[in-house]
Write a protein that holds these residues in place. Structure first.
Motif, short mmCIF file in Angstrom:
data_model
loop_
_atom_site.label_atom_id
_atom_site.label_comp_id
_atom_site.label_asym_id
_atom_site.label_seq_id
_atom_site.Cartn_x
_atom_site.Cartn_y
_atom_site.Cartn_z
N LYS A 39 16.61 -13.64 45.44
CA LYS A 39 16.03 -12.30 45.58
C LYS A 39 15.22 -11.92 44.34
CE LYS A 39 19.66 -10.58 48.58
NZ LYS A 39 20.75 -9.62 48.74
N MET A 40 15.46 -12.60 43.23
CA MET A 40 14.71 -12.36 42.01
C MET A 40 13.55 -13.35 41.86
SD MET A 40 17.74 -11.46 39.37
CE MET A 40 16.68 -10.64 38.21
N GLN A 79 11.12 -9.04 34.82
CA GLN A 79 10.56 -7.74 35.20
C GLN A 79 11.42 -7.06 36.27
OE1 GLN A 79 8.20 -6.15 33.75
NE2 GLN A 79 7.98 -4.45 35.18
N THR A 80 11.87 -7.82 37.26
CA THR A 80 12.72 -7.23 38.29
C THR A 80 14.05 -6.77 37.71
OG1 THR A 80 13.59 -9.38 38.97
CG2 THR A 80 11.68 -8.55 40.18
N SER A 81 14.54 -7.50 36.71
CA SER A 81 15.79 -7.11 36.06
C SER A 81 15.62 -5.81 35.28
CB SER A 81 16.26 -8.23 35.14
OG SER A 81 17.43 -7.86 34.47
N LEU A 83 13.47 -3.46 35.89
CA LEU A 83 13.28 -2.37 36.85
C LEU A 83 14.51 -2.10 37.71
CD1 LEU A 83 9.67 -3.19 38.10
CD2 LEU A 83 10.36 -1.47 36.42
N HIS A 84 15.51 -2.98 37.62
CA HIS A 84 16.73 -2.88 38.43
C HIS A 84 16.42 -2.87 39.92
CE1 HIS A 84 19.24 -2.24 34.92
NE2 HIS A 84 18.36 -1.35 34.50
N LYS A 85 15.45 -3.69 40.32
CA LYS A 85 15.07 -3.80 41.73
C LYS A 85 14.89 -5.27 42.06
CE LYS A 85 12.55 0.54 42.08
NZ LYS A 85 11.25 1.16 42.37
N ASP A 86 15.17 -5.61 43.31
CA ASP A 86 14.87 -6.96 43.80
C ASP A 86 13.40 -7.01 44.20
OD1 ASP A 86 17.48 -7.79 43.48
OD2 ASP A 86 18.04 -7.33 45.55
N PRO A 88 10.31 -7.64 46.80
CA PRO A 88 10.20 -7.34 48.23
C PRO A 88 10.64 -8.57 49.04
CG PRO A 88 8.09 -6.97 47.11
CD PRO A 88 9.03 -7.51 46.11
N TRP A 92 10.91 -13.17 48.42
CA TRP A 92 12.15 -13.89 48.15
C TRP A 92 11.94 -15.37 48.39
CZ3 TRP A 92 16.43 -10.67 51.07
CH2 TRP A 92 16.56 -9.43 50.45
#
Length: 127
Positions: A39-40, A79-81, A83-86, A88, A92
């Motif tokens: 997912k990351m 970057q996703t870490s 932002l604390h978001k997976d 889109p 994936w």
């Protein structure tokens, strides 16, 4: 081989048994999805510990494109870490795309290390 350069593995035994493979395949898929690295945007080989000497030597053997892709995946995952978001769902990593790009290099390095050890410890007997 029960243990190797990438750690303990029962995979050869599981693959040799159709029944065991049929039972463990869904559990393995569930666990891989639960781990969240796909997912990351990371591949499984991106999770190998880089501090190991054999992995460091294997990383030097990557093609420039593989090294660039690896760096891009790490930057995107960072970057996703932050932002604390997976990512889109369209970005994936799909299970069929999660290939072991580093494992052949690590196994080759381990084989070379084993061969070097054999040659370094050879006993010369004079007649």
């Amino acid at each position: 081989m029960l243990s190797g350069p990438l750690g303990l593995s029962l995979a050869p035994y599981v693959r040799s048994s159709r029944t065991l493979s049929k039972w463990l395949k869904p559990i393995a898929s569930w666990y891989a999805n639960l781990a969240g690295y796909r997912k990351m945007g990371l591949l499984y080989d991106d999770l190998l510990v880089e501090e190991r000497p054999d992995v460091q030597r294997a990383l030097t053997r990557l093609t420039p494109l593989e090294a660039y892709d690896r760096a891009f995946r790490f930057k995107r995952a960072s970057q996703t870490s932050v932002l604390h978001k997976d990512l889109p769902p369209s970005e994936w990593i799909k299970p069929e795309e999660d290939i072991r790009y580093l494992k052949p290099h690590v196994l080759e390095v381990a084989k070379e290390d084993q061969e070097r050890h054999v040659w370094d410890t050879v006993n010369v007997v004079r007649k």
